[in-house]
Design a protein around this motif. Structure first.
Motif, mmCIF file in Angstrom:
data_model
loop_
_atom_site.group_PDB
_atom_site.id
_atom_site.type_symbol
_atom_site.label_atom_id
_atom_site.label_comp_id
_atom_site.label_asym_id
_atom_site.label_seq_id
_atom_site.Cartn_x
_atom_site.Cartn_y
_atom_site.Cartn_z
ATOM 1 N N GLY A 71 0.785 -1.222 0.000
ATOM 2 C CA GLY A 71 0.000 0.000 0.000
ATOM 3 C C GLY A 71 0.822 1.279 0.000
ATOM 4 N N CYS A 72 0.170 2.375 0.311
ATOM 5 C CA CYS A 72 0.783 3.706 0.269
ATOM 6 C C CYS A 72 1.822 3.927 1.358
ATOM 7 C CB CYS A 72 -0.297 4.776 0.394
ATOM 8 S SG CYS A 72 -1.466 4.819 -0.974
ATOM 9 N N THR A 73 1.699 3.230 2.481
ATOM 10 C CA THR A 73 2.560 3.522 3.629
ATOM 11 C C THR A 73 3.512 2.391 3.986
ATOM 12 O OG1 THR A 73 0.857 2.703 5.144
ATOM 13 C CG2 THR A 73 0.839 5.062 4.625
ATOM 14 N N GLY A 74 3.592 1.348 3.172
ATOM 15 C CA GLY A 74 4.395 0.182 3.536
ATOM 16 C C GLY A 74 5.832 0.213 3.071
ATOM 17 N N ALA A 75 6.286 1.305 2.475
ATOM 18 C CA ALA A 75 7.662 1.365 1.984
ATOM 19 C C ALA A 75 8.656 1.184 3.119
ATOM 20 C CB ALA A 75 7.910 2.684 1.264
ATOM 21 N N GLY A 76 9.543 0.210 2.967
ATOM 22 C CA GLY A 76 10.586 -0.023 3.950
ATOM 23 C C GLY A 76 10.170 -0.802 5.177
ATOM 24 N N ASP A 77 8.915 -1.202 5.279
ATOM 25 C CA ASP A 77 8.438 -1.923 6.467
ATOM 26 C C ASP A 77 8.998 -3.341 6.585
ATOM 27 O OD1 ASP A 77 6.958 0.223 7.281
ATOM 28 O OD2 ASP A 77 5.013 -0.640 6.755
ATOM 29 N N GLN A 78 9.416 -3.910 5.476
ATOM 30 C CA GLN A 78 9.912 -5.287 5.409
ATOM 31 C C GLN A 78 8.886 -6.272 5.946
ATOM 32 O OE1 GLN A 78 13.907 -5.538 6.962
ATOM 33 N NE2 GLN A 78 14.623 -3.916 5.602
ATOM 34 N N ASN A 79 7.628 -6.000 5.613
ATOM 35 C CA ASN A 79 6.517 -6.858 5.999
ATOM 36 C C ASN A 79 6.441 -8.084 5.101
ATOM 37 O OD1 ASN A 79 4.245 -7.720 7.345
ATOM 38 N ND2 ASN A 79 2.858 -6.359 6.264
ATOM 39 N N GLN A 80 6.718 -7.928 3.818
ATOM 40 C CA GLN A 80 6.787 -8.982 2.813
ATOM 41 C C GLN A 80 5.597 -9.927 2.791
ATOM 42 O OE1 GLN A 80 10.509 -11.039 3.009
ATOM 43 N NE2 GLN A 80 11.639 -9.294 2.257
ATOM 44 N N THR A 81 4.409 -9.414 2.906
ATOM 45 C CA THR A 81 3.228 -10.250 2.769
ATOM 46 C C THR A 81 3.114 -10.663 1.306
ATOM 47 O OG1 THR A 81 2.149 -9.006 4.513
ATOM 48 C CG2 THR A 81 0.730 -10.335 3.095
ATOM 49 N N PRO A 82 3.089 -11.981 1.018
ATOM 50 C CA PRO A 82 2.988 -12.403 -0.384
ATOM 51 C C PRO A 82 1.707 -11.875 -1.037
ATOM 52 C CG PRO A 82 3.596 -14.243 1.018
ATOM 53 C CD PRO A 82 3.211 -13.108 1.932
ATOM 54 N N GLY A 83 1.806 -11.599 -2.322
ATOM 55 C CA GLY A 83 0.666 -11.127 -3.097
ATOM 56 C C GLY A 83 1.106 -10.154 -4.164
ATOM 57 N N GLY A 84 0.186 -9.770 -5.001
ATOM 58 C CA GLY A 84 0.505 -8.797 -6.041
ATOM 59 C C GLY A 84 1.201 -9.421 -7.229
ATOM 60 N N TYR A 85 2.314 -8.826 -7.615
ATOM 61 C CA TYR A 85 3.017 -9.215 -8.836
ATOM 62 C C TYR A 85 3.956 -10.398 -8.624
ATOM 63 C CZ TYR A 85 1.605 -4.817 -11.115
ATOM 64 O OH TYR A 85 0.913 -3.783 -11.681
ATOM 65 N N LEU A 86 4.193 -11.127 -9.701
ATOM 66 C CA LEU A 86 5.160 -12.220 -9.711
ATOM 67 C C LEU A 86 6.562 -11.653 -9.916
ATOM 68 C CD1 LEU A 86 3.207 -14.744 -11.973
ATOM 69 C CD2 LEU A 86 3.441 -14.787 -9.476
ATOM 70 N N ASN A 87 7.566 -12.474 -9.684
ATOM 71 C CA ASN A 87 8.957 -12.070 -9.862
ATOM 72 C C ASN A 87 9.320 -12.037 -11.348
ATOM 73 O OD1 ASN A 87 8.969 -12.292 -7.077
ATOM 74 N ND2 ASN A 87 9.971 -14.295 -7.087
ATOM 75 N N ASN A 88 10.186 -11.085 -11.723
ATOM 76 C CA ASN A 88 10.747 -10.990 -13.071
ATOM 77 C C ASN A 88 9.685 -11.100 -14.163
ATOM 78 O OD1 ASN A 88 13.522 -10.841 -12.118
ATOM 79 N ND2 ASN A 88 13.199 -12.968 -11.505
ATOM 80 N N THR A 89 8.663 -10.310 -14.030
ATOM 81 C CA THR A 89 7.525 -10.358 -14.951
ATOM 82 C C THR A 89 7.173 -8.948 -15.384
ATOM 83 O OG1 THR A 89 6.686 -12.312 -13.799
ATOM 84 C CG2 THR A 89 5.131 -11.151 -15.209
ATOM 85 N N THR A 90 6.764 -8.807 -16.657
ATOM 86 C CA THR A 90 6.300 -7.518 -17.161
ATOM 87 C C THR A 90 4.783 -7.510 -17.158
ATOM 88 O OG1 THR A 90 8.244 -7.236 -18.565
ATOM 89 C CG2 THR A 90 6.296 -5.928 -19.126
#
Length: 161
Positions: A71-90
């Motif tokens: 989200g908007c405020t999670g930068a640098g939190d190192q929460n790493q909840t899986p989800g969203g985009y896959l690795n090395n993908t366009t």
């Protein structure tokens, strides 16, 4: 005896028209904008939004992509909840019809804070801007307009015989 050629030609013409991709038709004063987002080895760490220029994340959002848990405020939190985009993908997002000449922002946040999301902006199919995310996050600004015409000429050509 009836010739089958007109029937076959009609069939292929209909098949070709049906197979062509549909393109968004923007009204006058707007351009079709798409954004390609390329992830690194940790695609699930990123979140981004397309916004009218000057808006903060979450205000007037045109589009959001990536991991909503960051989200908007999670930068640098190192929460790493899986989800969203896959690795090395366009991911090719859009198209949106955006106002010609208006500025827009791409806000992005990286959960781990090590960067790793690249953006390429296309206006009416032409690449107009490229951005590479570094650190915990940034805001990039682009204008919804075609690049200037280039007056180029070939001065030499090297071609093997």
């Amino acid at each position: 005896m009836q010739q089958p050629l007109p029937l076959i030609s009609s069939f292929f013409a209909i098949a070709l028209v049906g197979a062509s991709p549909a393109l968004a038709q923007c009204p006058p004063g707007e351009s079709q904008v798409t954004i390609s987002a390329l992830t690194d080895d940790y695609g699930y760490e990123v979140y981004w939004e397309l916004l009218p220029s000057g808006n903060t994340c979450g205000v007037g959002t045109i589009f959001s992509g990536g991991n909503p848990a960051v989200g908007c405020t999670g930068a640098g939190d190192q929460n790493q909840t899986p989800g969203g985009y896959l690795n090395n993908t366009t991911y090719n997002e859009g198209p949106w019809c955006l106002t010609d000449g208006a500025s827009y922002d791409i806000f992005w946040a990286d959960d781990w804070g090590d960067g790793g999301l690249m953006f390429e902006v296309f206006v009416n199919g032409l690449s107009t801007a490229q951005f590479t995310g570094t650190g915990v996050g940034q805001t990039f600004t682009f204008v919804a307009e075609l690049p200037p015409d280039r007056d180029m000429a070939v001065t030499k050509s090297f071609s093997p015989l």
